[in-house]
Structures are given as structure tokens and as C-alpha cells.
Design an enzyme around this catalytic site. Structure first.
Site, PDB file in Angstrom:
ATOM      1  N   LYS A 226       0.738  -1.242   0.010  1.00 36.50           N
ATOM      2  CA  LYS A 226      -0.054   0.171   0.076  1.00 36.50           C
ATOM      3  C   LYS A 226       0.883   1.175  -0.037  1.00 36.50           C
ATOM      4  CE  LYS A 226      -3.601   1.947   3.184  1.00 36.50           C
ATOM      5  NZ  LYS A 226      -4.010   1.599   4.386  1.00 36.50           N
TER       6      LYS A 226
ATOM      7  N   ALA B 159       2.575  -7.393   5.167  1.00 33.72           N
ATOM      8  CA  ALA B 159       1.792  -6.461   5.334  1.00 33.72           C
ATOM      9  C   ALA B 159       1.227  -6.206   6.749  1.00 33.72           C
ATOM     10  CB  ALA B 159       0.732  -6.465   4.109  1.00 33.72           C
ATOM     11  N   ALA B 160       1.782  -5.010   7.196  1.00 29.94           N
ATOM     12  CA  ALA B 160       1.002  -4.857   8.638  1.00 29.94           C
ATOM     13  C   ALA B 160       1.382  -3.347   8.885  1.00 29.94           C
ATOM     14  CB  ALA B 160       1.597  -5.715   9.708  1.00 29.94           C
TER      15      ALA B 160
ATOM     16  N   THR C  22       4.647 -12.547  15.279  1.00 35.96           N
ATOM     17  CA  THR C  22       5.763 -11.681  16.237  1.00 35.96           C
ATOM     18  C   THR C  22       5.998 -12.459  17.700  1.00 35.96           C
ATOM     19  OG1 THR C  22       6.322  -9.625  17.599  1.00 35.96           O
ATOM     20  CG2 THR C  22       4.155  -9.956  16.617  1.00 35.96           C
ATOM     21  N   ASP C  23       6.864 -12.338  18.276  1.00 33.63           N
ATOM     22  CA  ASP C  23       7.134 -12.672  19.817  1.00 33.63           C
ATOM     23  C   ASP C  23       6.135 -12.292  20.767  1.00 33.63           C
ATOM     24  OD1 ASP C  23       8.730 -10.278  19.797  1.00 33.63           O
ATOM     25  OD2 ASP C  23      10.218 -11.236  20.758  1.00 33.63           O
ATOM     26  N   GLU C  24       5.727 -10.792  20.174  1.00 35.98           N
ATOM     27  CA  GLU C  24       4.995  -9.916  21.007  1.00 35.98           C
ATOM     28  C   GLU C  24       3.460 -10.584  21.265  1.00 35.98           C
ATOM     29  OE1 GLU C  24       5.234  -6.029  20.456  1.00 35.98           O
ATOM     30  OE2 GLU C  24       7.206  -5.900  19.471  1.00 35.98           O
TER      31      GLU C  24
ATOM     32  N   TYR D 112      -0.951  -3.287  19.255  1.00 31.60           N
ATOM     33  CA  TYR D 112      -0.352  -3.876  18.147  1.00 31.60           C
ATOM     34  C   TYR D 112      -0.264  -5.478  18.285  1.00 31.60           C
ATOM     35  CZ  TYR D 112       3.631  -5.813  15.685  1.00 31.60           C
ATOM     36  OH  TYR D 112       4.601  -6.664  14.999  1.00 31.60           O
TER      37      TYR D 112
ATOM     38  N   LYS E  89      -1.651  -8.776  16.163  1.00 29.20           N
ATOM     39  CA  LYS E  89      -0.999  -9.714  15.599  1.00 29.20           C
ATOM     40  C   LYS E  89      -1.610 -11.162  15.981  1.00 29.20           C
ATOM     41  CE  LYS E  89       2.107  -9.322  13.173  1.00 29.20           C
ATOM     42  NZ  LYS E  89       2.002  -9.229  11.797  1.00 29.20           N
TER      43      LYS E  89
ATOM     44  N   TYR F  98      13.000   4.644  27.498  1.00 28.06           N
ATOM     45  CA  TYR F  98      11.682   4.498  28.212  1.00 28.06           C
ATOM     46  C   TYR F  98      12.008   4.413  29.579  1.00 28.06           C
ATOM     47  CZ  TYR F  98       9.011   4.970  23.605  1.00 28.06           C
ATOM     48  OH  TYR F  98       8.633   5.281  22.382  1.00 28.06           O
TER      49      TYR F  98
ATOM     50  N   ARG G  78      14.960  -7.170  25.088  1.00 30.15           N
ATOM     51  CA  ARG G  78      14.491  -7.707  23.802  1.00 30.15           C
ATOM     52  C   ARG G  78      15.581  -8.849  23.434  1.00 30.15           C
ATOM     53  NH1 ARG G  78      10.785  -5.857  25.700  1.00 30.15           N
ATOM     54  NH2 ARG G  78       9.379  -4.238  24.818  1.00 30.15           N
TER      55      ARG G  78
ATOM     56  N   ARG H 202       6.460   4.085  27.755  1.00 29.03           N
ATOM     57  CA  ARG H 202       5.123   3.601  26.992  1.00 29.03           C
ATOM     58  C   ARG H 202       4.261   3.068  27.949  1.00 29.03           C
ATOM     59  NH1 ARG H 202       7.317  -1.105  22.810  1.00 29.03           N
ATOM     60  NH2 ARG H 202       7.743   0.648  21.522  1.00 29.03           N
TER      61      ARG H 202
HETATM   62  P1  NAD Z   1       7.058  -2.322   8.167  1.00 27.43           P
HETATM   63  O1  NAD Z   1       6.230  -1.451   8.915  1.00 27.43           O
HETATM   64  O2  NAD Z   1       8.436  -1.624   7.800  1.00 27.43           O
HETATM   65  O3  NAD Z   1       6.412  -2.246   6.816  1.00 27.43           O
HETATM   66  C1  NAD Z   1       5.147  -2.755   6.565  1.00 27.43           C
HETATM   67  C2  NAD Z   1       4.828  -2.702   5.088  1.00 27.43           C
HETATM   68  O4  NAD Z   1       3.667  -3.258   4.968  1.00 27.43           O
HETATM   69  C3  NAD Z   1       5.090  -1.453   4.407  1.00 27.43           C
HETATM   70  O5  NAD Z   1       5.752  -1.447   3.157  1.00 27.43           O
HETATM   71  C4  NAD Z   1       3.592  -0.914   4.260  1.00 27.43           C
HETATM   72  O6  NAD Z   1       3.487  -0.037   3.309  1.00 27.43           O
HETATM   73  C5  NAD Z   1       2.850  -2.199   3.932  1.00 27.43           C
HETATM   74  N1  NAD Z   1       1.429  -2.023   4.335  1.00 27.43           N
HETATM   75  C6  NAD Z   1       0.854  -1.718   5.460  1.00 27.43           C
HETATM   76  N2  NAD Z   1      -0.389  -1.854   5.529  1.00 27.43           N
HETATM   77  C7  NAD Z   1      -0.566  -2.437   4.267  1.00 27.43           C
HETATM   78  C8  NAD Z   1      -1.795  -2.661   3.530  1.00 27.43           C
HETATM   79  N3  NAD Z   1      -3.114  -2.650   4.191  1.00 27.43           N
HETATM   80  N4  NAD Z   1      -1.860  -3.677   2.322  1.00 27.43           N
HETATM   81  C9  NAD Z   1      -0.557  -3.695   1.695  1.00 27.43           C
HETATM   82  N5  NAD Z   1       0.769  -3.130   2.430  1.00 27.43           N
HETATM   83  C10 NAD Z   1       0.421  -2.632   3.527  1.00 27.43           C
HETATM   84  O7  NAD Z   1       7.323  -3.639   8.944  1.00 27.43           O
HETATM   85  P2  NAD Z   1       8.342  -4.483   9.373  1.00 27.43           P
HETATM   86  O8  NAD Z   1       8.927  -4.071  10.263  1.00 27.43           O
HETATM   87  O9  NAD Z   1       8.853  -4.818   7.952  1.00 27.43           O
HETATM   88  O10 NAD Z   1       7.445  -5.715   9.600  1.00 27.43           O
HETATM   89  C11 NAD Z   1       6.721  -6.730   8.596  1.00 27.43           C
HETATM   90  C12 NAD Z   1       6.049  -7.692   9.261  1.00 27.43           C
HETATM   91  O11 NAD Z   1       6.801  -8.599  10.436  1.00 27.43           O
HETATM   92  C13 NAD Z   1       4.719  -7.372  10.153  1.00 27.43           C
HETATM   93  O12 NAD Z   1       3.725  -8.240   9.837  1.00 27.43           O
HETATM   94  C14 NAD Z   1       5.304  -7.250  11.558  1.00 27.43           C
HETATM   95  O13 NAD Z   1       4.185  -7.504  12.335  1.00 27.43           O
HETATM   96  C15 NAD Z   1       6.260  -8.492  11.612  1.00 27.43           C
HETATM   97  N6  NAD Z   1       7.351  -8.500  12.596  1.00 27.43           N
HETATM   98  C16 NAD Z   1       8.173  -7.406  12.601  1.00 27.43           C
HETATM   99  C17 NAD Z   1       9.079  -7.384  13.616  1.00 27.43           C
HETATM  100  C18 NAD Z   1      10.111  -6.457  13.554  1.00 27.43           C
HETATM  101  O14 NAD Z   1      11.054  -6.321  14.556  1.00 27.43           O
HETATM  102  N7  NAD Z   1      10.138  -5.184  13.001  1.00 27.43           N
HETATM  103  C19 NAD Z   1       9.330  -8.626  14.494  1.00 27.43           C
HETATM  104  C20 NAD Z   1       8.351  -9.486  14.206  1.00 27.43           C
HETATM  105  C21 NAD Z   1       7.427  -9.541  13.262  1.00 27.43           C
HETATM  106  P1  TYD Z   2      10.647  -0.983  19.606  1.00 28.27           P
HETATM  107  O1  TYD Z   2      11.926  -0.883  18.676  1.00 28.27           O
HETATM  108  O2  TYD Z   2       9.703   0.103  19.254  1.00 28.27           O
HETATM  109  O3  TYD Z   2      10.172  -2.569  19.482  1.00 28.27           O
HETATM  110  P2  TYD Z   2       9.033  -3.236  20.293  1.00 28.27           P
HETATM  111  O4  TYD Z   2       8.337  -2.263  21.016  1.00 28.27           O
HETATM  112  O5  TYD Z   2       8.263  -4.014  18.888  1.00 28.27           O
HETATM  113  O6  TYD Z   2       9.989  -4.176  21.004  1.00 28.27           O
HETATM  114  O7  TYD Z   2      11.210  -0.958  20.971  1.00 28.27           O
HETATM  115  C1  TYD Z   2      12.333  -1.803  21.367  1.00 28.27           C
HETATM  116  C2  TYD Z   2      12.362  -1.629  22.950  1.00 28.27           C
HETATM  117  O8  TYD Z   2      13.039  -0.122  23.138  1.00 28.27           O
HETATM  118  C3  TYD Z   2      11.085  -1.571  23.645  1.00 28.27           C
HETATM  119  O9  TYD Z   2      11.385  -2.025  25.148  1.00 28.27           O
HETATM  120  C4  TYD Z   2      10.934  -0.033  23.833  1.00 28.27           C
HETATM  121  C5  TYD Z   2      12.330   0.760  23.920  1.00 28.27           C
HETATM  122  N1  TYD Z   2      12.155   2.179  23.399  1.00 28.27           N
HETATM  123  C6  TYD Z   2      12.880   3.106  24.358  1.00 28.27           C
HETATM  124  O10 TYD Z   2      13.250   2.747  25.246  1.00 28.27           O
HETATM  125  N2  TYD Z   2      12.841   4.369  23.483  1.00 28.27           N
HETATM  126  C7  TYD Z   2      12.291   4.639  22.280  1.00 28.27           C
HETATM  127  O11 TYD Z   2      12.294   5.604  21.878  1.00 28.27           O
HETATM  128  C8  TYD Z   2      11.671   3.365  21.506  1.00 28.27           C
HETATM  129  C9  TYD Z   2      11.162   3.745  20.053  1.00 28.27           C
HETATM  130  C10 TYD Z   2      11.811   2.186  22.118  1.00 28.27           C
END
Ligand code: NAD
Ligand code: TYD
Length: 347
Positions: free
Chosen positions: A34, A80-81, A123-125, A148, A152, A205, A212, A279
């Protein structure tokens, strides 16, 4: 050549996965995205269009049906998320629409146009806060702590129900926190790299003692590809590096890498660390058991956290234009809502 439909392939993890698939040279890749604030075609500019890009929403049933009928993909991998916890605290609406509603559309669509594999990226969350608890195994209870994580977890439950009810070939992966190039600077590591380079505050925070398990994004993508190729439909795998890092130690490691690579004094960079309002509902610890993917699929992480972090800092330092562009839109408004107005409250 088999086709794979990747959703969210312009985001952080999805773009690395598209790159990995293109390098394999045995798949035709269709990328449905998107292009929200987090999605950026520039993340794939090195591939010179070696995939088909479709701009659109996974919640748009007509569009999804059309793409499936045109491409008849072998598999779908759903990245996508809406992915950022802090944004889900400010407003959860889009999280429910995309992470649950969009996933539901994809599941319904593959009932009509079947695929051989549907890999849902979770995700592990979903296991919630593990403070005082063992690391989570795949069968552990889901106790999501943020909007979030709840979106998930709901998506995972829907996948499991559709697997059982309609016998769909669903695989779920649940990974720990990813880091690496192209991560949007709202997450802890890229936010701190950007701020450390610019001499801005590094917001930690509360007491910074939450932990993590940081996983390099390329390790996660290799695990997802291994699951796609080798896992039985119906299986679910945790993916993690197995380390636990306290946030304050992560921020200090970022400071060390930035100081070493820019020539700034470490004390100067570290003096920008600032403890800020916590947070709401902050989960203190995530931890995963990952024996299953290691034993059954032969996967293991290749990148240690400190070397991966140094490499990541190097990437951000050499891509200032990318950082400037992705933070030029609504970013400052978002940033102020969390850090200046503290969780959107009027100051
Ligand atoms: P991101 O936010 O970087 O990217 C999300 C992508 O999805 C973007 O390109 C966005 O444009 C697209 N998108 C959002 N809504 C959409 C929709 N309705 N239709 C089509 N496309 C859409 O996310 P990320 O960090 O790359 O995470 C990817 C996936 O992995 C997610 O499902 C997230 O929950 C999961 N995940 C992420 C992490 C992490 O540490 N980043 C860890 C575990 C799981
Ligand atoms: P984040 O990268 O947002 O990932 P998640 O919440 O999915 O684990 O945050 C990682 C950890 O860092 C989380 O415990 C929140 C903390 N955090 C801060 O302390 N300061 C910040 O500005 C952000 C964005 C996260």
C-alpha cells in the site's frame, strides 16, 4: 518458474525478503504494498524492477482476487502490517483494519483461488511480557500486551482457525525484534542511530532495563524462506537469536558504534541519553524458545548482535538521503506526539 506473492514487500523486513527471493532466481516475485509511511519503493531500487509491483491494500478484496487470478502464485508471504507498538497506542484503528481485516481478506481470497503455501509473518509480542516467566515456546499461551500485539495475536488465531476449518496450507513464523538496514527510524535502533548522528536526545523509556532478543533481519528472512520451502503446512515456528539485551545496553552499543565510525567523543554521544516517560503497558521482556526451527529446518542465526549493529550503523551513516527522505513527511508530527507531548497528550 513459481510465483510468490509478497505483501508488504516495500517495508523493512519485506524488502529484505524480496531481495533474497530475487537472488534465488527461481521465483517470480509479485510485491503488493500500500506504500504507507513505512513502505518505500526506494528500499528495492537496487533490484531495478526485477519483480512486479502492485500498489494496493491487502484489505481490498477485488484487487487481491484480481492479482491471484492473474498470477496464480504458488505461495503468499504476508508481511503487510502496521508494525509499530507506539503508533498502536496513539491510535489502533489501522492496526485492526490491516493486521486483522486485511489478513482476513487474504485468507478468504485463497479459499477461492488456492495456493500451495500461505506464510503469515507474526511476532514474539503475541506471547506478551515474559518477565518472571520462561521463554515462550510455540504452544505457549497468547497474552498480548499492546494494541499492536493484540492485532497480531488475533491474526494468528484467525490463521489457526482457517487452517483447521478449511484445511488451508498455512504456516506461521513468530520472530523476535529485527534490526538492520532500511528499518524506519521510529523503532529503537534506527531512531537512536539517527539521533546520535544528529546530536539529538536518545530517548530511553523508564529505566531502560526492559529486554529484547535482537535478530538481524537477514537471519529472519533466511528463516522465513526455510519455513516456506521446508515446513509442513500447519506448522508454526519461533525465530530468535537467543540473546537478551537490555534497552539501555543497546542504546550504549549504538553510541559506541556511532562514536567509533564518526570520530565523535563517546562521552559526548552518551550524554544525549535521556530517560523519558514510559510507554503505557510496556512489556519488560520478550524471550523465545527456538529449538524447533533449529532442529527441524536446520536454521541458525549467522550474525552476532554487536557486529550486526556495527554494520547497521555503517549503513545508516552512508544513507543520509534515505534517512532524510523517510523522515520528511509526517514523522515529526508522530515524533512530537510520543516524545514532546508524551503519548499524544496536549502539552
Ligand atoms: P514495516 O512497518 O517496516 O513495513 C510494513 C509494510 O507493509 C510497508 O511496506 C507498508 O507500506 C505495508 N503495508 C501496511 N499496510 C498495508 C496494507 N493494508 N496493504 C498492503 N501493504 C501494507 O514492517 P516490518 O518491520 O517490515 O514488519 C513486517 C512484518 O513483520 C509485520 O507483519 C510485523 O508485524 C512483523 N514483525 C516485525 C518485527 C520487527 O522487529 N520489525 C518483528 C517480528 C514480526
Ligand atoms: P521498539 O523498537 O519499538 O520495538 P518493540 O516495541 O516492538 O519491542 O522498542 C524496543 C524497545 O525499546 C522497547 O522495550 C521499547 C524501547 N524504546 C525506548 O526505550 N525508546 C524509544 O524511543 C523506542 C522507540 C523504544
Amino acid at each position: 518458474m513459481e510465483s510468490i506473492l509478497v505483501t508488504g514487500g516495500c517495508g523493512f523486513i519485506g524488502s529484505h525478503f524480496v531481495r533474497l527471493l530475487c537472488a534465488e532466481e527461481k521465483f517470480r516475485v509479485i510485491n503488493l504494498d500500500k506504500l504507507t509511511y513505512a513502505g518505500n519503493l526506494e528500499n528495492l531500487s537496487d533490484l531495478a524492477g526485477g519483480f512486479r509491483f502492485v500498489r494496493g491494500d491487502i484489505a481490498d478484496r477485488d484487487l487481491v482476487d484480481r492479482v491471484l487470478k492473474e498470477e496464480r502464485p504458488w505461495a503468499i508471504v504476508n508481511f503487510a502490517a502496521e508494525s509499530h507498538v507506539d503508533r498502536s497506542i496513539l491510535d489502533a484503528s489501522l492496526f485492526l483494519q490491516t493486521n486483522i481485516g486485511g489478513l482476513h481478506v487474504l485468507l478468504e481470497a485463497i479459499r477461492a483461488v488456492p495456493v500451495k503455501r500461505f506464510l503469515h509473518v507474526s511476532t514474539d509480542e503475541v506471547y506478551g511480557d515474559r518477565e518472571g516467566r520462561d521463554a515462550a515456546a510455540e504452544e505457549s499461551a497468547l497474552r498480548p500486551g499492546s494494541p499492536y500485539a493484540a492485532s497480531k495475536a488475533s491474526a494468528d488465531l484467525l490463521c489457526l482457525a482457517y487452517r483447521r476449518t478449511y484445511d488451508l496450507p498455512i504456516i506461521i513464523t513468530r520472530s523476535s525484534n529485527n534490526y538492520g538496514p532500511f528499518q524506519f527510524p521510529e523503532k529503537l535502533i534506527p531512531l537512536c542511530i539517527r539521533n546520535a548522528v544528529a546530536g539529538l536526545k536518545l530517548p530511553v523509556y523508564a529505566d531502560g532495563r526492559q529486554s529484547r532478543d535482537w535478530l538481524h533481519v537477514e537471519d529472519n528472512c533466511r528463516a522465513i524462506l526455510a519455513a516456506l520451502n521446508k515446513a509442513r503446512p500447519g506448522s508454526l515456528y519461533n525465530i530468535g537469536a537467543g540473546g537478551e539485551w537490555k534497552n539501555l545496553d543497546v542504546v550504549r552499543a549504538v553510541c559506541r558504534a556511532v562514536a567509533a565510525q564518526t570520530g565523535q567523543h563517546l562521552e559526548q554521544v552518551e550524554s544525549n541519553i535521556e530517560f523519558v516517560a514510559d510507554r503505557p503497558g510496556h512489556d519488560r521482556r520478550y524471550a523465545l524458545k527456538t529449538e524447533n526451527i533449529r532442529r527441524e529446518l536446520g536454521w541458525y542465526p549467522r550474525t552476532g548482535f554487536e557486529s550486526g549493529l556495527e554494520q547497521t550503523v555503517r549503513w545508516y551513516l552512508s544513507h543520509p538521503d534515505w534517512v532524510a527522505r523517510v523522515t520528511s513527511g509526517e514523522y515529526q508530527q508522530y515524533y512530537d506526539a510520543v516524545y514532546a507531548r508524551q503519548w499524544g497528550k496536549p502539552s
